[in-house]
Design a protein around this motif. Structure first.
Motif, mmCIF file in Angstrom:
data_model
loop_
_atom_site.group_PDB
_atom_site.id
_atom_site.type_symbol
_atom_site.label_atom_id
_atom_site.label_comp_id
_atom_site.label_asym_id
_atom_site.label_seq_id
_atom_site.Cartn_x
_atom_site.Cartn_y
_atom_site.Cartn_z
ATOM 1 N N LEU A 100 1.862 12.733 -5.883
ATOM 2 C CA LEU A 100 1.540 11.405 -5.353
ATOM 3 C C LEU A 100 0.545 11.497 -4.208
ATOM 4 O O LEU A 100 -0.408 10.728 -4.142
ATOM 5 N N LEU A 101 0.762 12.446 -3.320
ATOM 6 C CA LEU A 101 -0.146 12.623 -2.189
ATOM 7 C C LEU A 101 -1.541 13.033 -2.658
ATOM 8 O O LEU A 101 -2.545 12.521 -2.176
ATOM 9 N N LYS A 110 -9.173 2.204 -6.001
ATOM 10 C CA LYS A 110 -7.881 1.656 -5.609
ATOM 11 C C LYS A 110 -6.788 2.252 -6.494
ATOM 12 O O LYS A 110 -6.987 2.436 -7.691
ATOM 13 N N VAL A 111 -5.648 2.536 -5.865
ATOM 14 C CA VAL A 111 -4.534 3.134 -6.599
ATOM 15 C C VAL A 111 -3.243 2.399 -6.252
ATOM 16 O O VAL A 111 -3.006 2.064 -5.098
ATOM 17 N N TYR A 112 -2.463 2.100 -7.280
ATOM 18 C CA TYR A 112 -1.216 1.365 -7.140
ATOM 19 C C TYR A 112 -0.084 2.186 -7.746
ATOM 20 O O TYR A 112 -0.314 3.023 -8.615
ATOM 21 N N ILE A 113 1.141 1.923 -7.306
ATOM 22 C CA ILE A 113 2.308 2.577 -7.879
ATOM 23 C C ILE A 113 3.211 1.506 -8.467
ATOM 24 O O ILE A 113 3.277 0.384 -7.964
ATOM 25 N N SER A 114 3.901 1.860 -9.531
ATOM 26 C CA SER A 114 4.746 0.912 -10.218
ATOM 27 C C SER A 114 6.176 0.960 -9.690
ATOM 28 O O SER A 114 6.765 2.032 -9.575
ATOM 29 N N LEU A 154 8.137 0.146 -3.825
ATOM 30 C CA LEU A 154 7.471 -0.296 -2.606
ATOM 31 C C LEU A 154 7.606 0.721 -1.480
ATOM 32 O O LEU A 154 6.679 0.933 -0.707
ATOM 33 N N LYS A 155 8.738 1.378 -1.394
ATOM 34 C CA LYS A 155 8.945 2.361 -0.323
ATOM 35 C C LYS A 155 7.969 3.533 -0.446
ATOM 36 O O LYS A 155 7.406 3.981 0.546
ATOM 37 N N LEU A 156 7.763 4.023 -1.671
ATOM 38 C CA LEU A 156 6.789 5.106 -1.856
ATOM 39 C C LEU A 156 5.365 4.618 -1.621
ATOM 40 O O LEU A 156 4.529 5.363 -1.120
ATOM 41 N N ALA A 157 5.096 3.371 -1.966
ATOM 42 C CA ALA A 157 3.761 2.818 -1.732
ATOM 43 C C ALA A 157 3.443 2.788 -0.249
ATOM 44 O O ALA A 157 2.326 3.107 0.167
ATOM 45 N N LEU A 158 4.409 2.409 0.565
ATOM 46 C CA LEU A 158 4.203 2.385 2.013
ATOM 47 C C LEU A 158 4.141 3.794 2.591
ATOM 48 O O LEU A 158 3.337 4.076 3.476
ATOM 49 N N ARG A 159 4.969 4.680 2.075
ATOM 50 C CA ARG A 159 5.033 6.051 2.592
ATOM 51 C C ARG A 159 3.755 6.838 2.333
ATOM 52 O O ARG A 159 3.275 7.574 3.188
ATOM 53 N N PHE A 160 3.171 6.672 1.134
ATOM 54 C CA PHE A 160 1.993 7.450 0.764
ATOM 55 C C PHE A 160 0.690 6.657 0.852
ATOM 56 O O PHE A 160 -0.345 7.112 0.394
ATOM 57 N N ASN A 161 0.732 5.462 1.400
ATOM 58 C CA ASN A 161 -0.456 4.651 1.657
ATOM 59 C C ASN A 161 -1.193 4.248 0.367
ATOM 60 O O ASN A 161 -2.421 4.324 0.286
ATOM 61 N N SER A 175 14.383 -7.820 -10.219
ATOM 62 C CA SER A 175 15.026 -7.572 -8.937
ATOM 63 C C SER A 175 14.194 -8.128 -7.785
ATOM 64 O O SER A 175 12.976 -8.063 -7.789
ATOM 65 N N LEU A 176 14.875 -8.645 -6.788
ATOM 66 C CA LEU A 176 14.204 -9.149 -5.594
ATOM 67 C C LEU A 176 14.634 -8.350 -4.371
ATOM 68 O O LEU A 176 14.838 -8.899 -3.297
ATOM 69 N N LYS A 177 14.755 -7.043 -4.513
ATOM 70 C CA LYS A 177 15.238 -6.215 -3.413
ATOM 71 C C LYS A 177 14.110 -5.742 -2.497
ATOM 72 O O LYS A 177 14.205 -4.710 -1.874
ATOM 73 N N TYR A 178 13.064 -6.519 -2.371
ATOM 74 C CA TYR A 178 11.921 -6.154 -1.544
ATOM 75 C C TYR A 178 11.839 -6.995 -0.272
ATOM 76 O O TYR A 178 10.831 -7.031 0.381
ATOM 77 N N ARG A 179 12.874 -7.669 0.093
ATOM 78 C CA ARG A 179 12.818 -8.613 1.208
ATOM 79 C C ARG A 179 12.890 -7.958 2.576
ATOM 80 O O ARG A 179 12.251 -8.397 3.508
ATOM 81 N N ASN A 180 13.680 -6.921 2.744
ATOM 82 C CA ASN A 180 13.956 -6.368 4.069
ATOM 83 C C ASN A 180 13.096 -5.152 4.422
ATOM 84 O O ASN A 180 13.451 -4.392 5.305
ATOM 85 N N ILE A 181 12.000 -4.968 3.785
ATOM 86 C CA ILE A 181 11.148 -3.820 4.044
ATOM 87 C C ILE A 181 9.998 -4.246 4.943
ATOM 88 O O ILE A 181 9.357 -5.275 4.711
ATOM 89 N N ILE A 182 9.763 -3.474 5.968
ATOM 90 C CA ILE A 182 8.661 -3.758 6.876
ATOM 91 C C ILE A 182 7.354 -3.474 6.154
ATOM 92 O O ILE A 182 7.152 -2.391 5.614
ATOM 93 N N LYS A 183 6.468 -4.444 6.138
ATOM 94 C CA LYS A 183 5.205 -4.256 5.427
ATOM 95 C C LYS A 183 4.045 -4.194 6.400
ATOM 96 O O LYS A 183 4.130 -4.628 7.530
ATOM 97 N N LYS A 184 2.947 -3.647 5.934
ATOM 98 C CA LYS A 184 1.750 -3.511 6.755
ATOM 99 C C LYS A 184 1.075 -4.841 6.948
ATOM 100 O O LYS A 184 1.066 -5.679 6.113
#
Length: 88
Positions: free
Chosen positions: A40-41, A53-57, A60-67, A79-88
């Motif tokens: 991934l890195l 541009k590169v996206y991950i499927s 969201l946590k890996l997307a934020l971690r690896f930019n 699923s809607l489990k993306y609510r409590n994640i700090i985003k850029k």
């Protein structure tokens, strides 16, 4: 109107991506294996270096971690489990 073109990959292959047109965006989706953090890195660094541009499927946590540039959410994901994640 310009439409974006996306290319789906399930493993990092430098030569395959290098042969693509620069306007094609990459979506990394791998539903069968665990994510390899080294791959991934390397994928993100390679795409950023070449102006792509590169996206991950579905991760969201890996997307934020690896930019990654963003997250691809497929239609089968209800699923809607993306609510409590700090985003850029």
């Amino acid at each position: 109107m310009f439409k974006s073109i996306y290319y789906y990959i399930d493993k990092f292959n430098r030569e395959e991506i290098y042969k693509l047109n620069k306007s094609i965006n990459i979506i990394y989706r791998n539903y069968s294996n665990k994510f390899n953090t080294e791959d991934l890195l390397q994928l993100v660094n390679f795409c950023k270096k070449h102006g792509r541009k590169v996206y991950i499927s579905n991760n969201l946590k890996l997307a934020l971690r690896f930019n990654f540039d963003g997250v691809y959410i497929p239609s089968f994901n209800k699923s809607l489990k993306y609510r409590n994640i700090i985003k850029k």
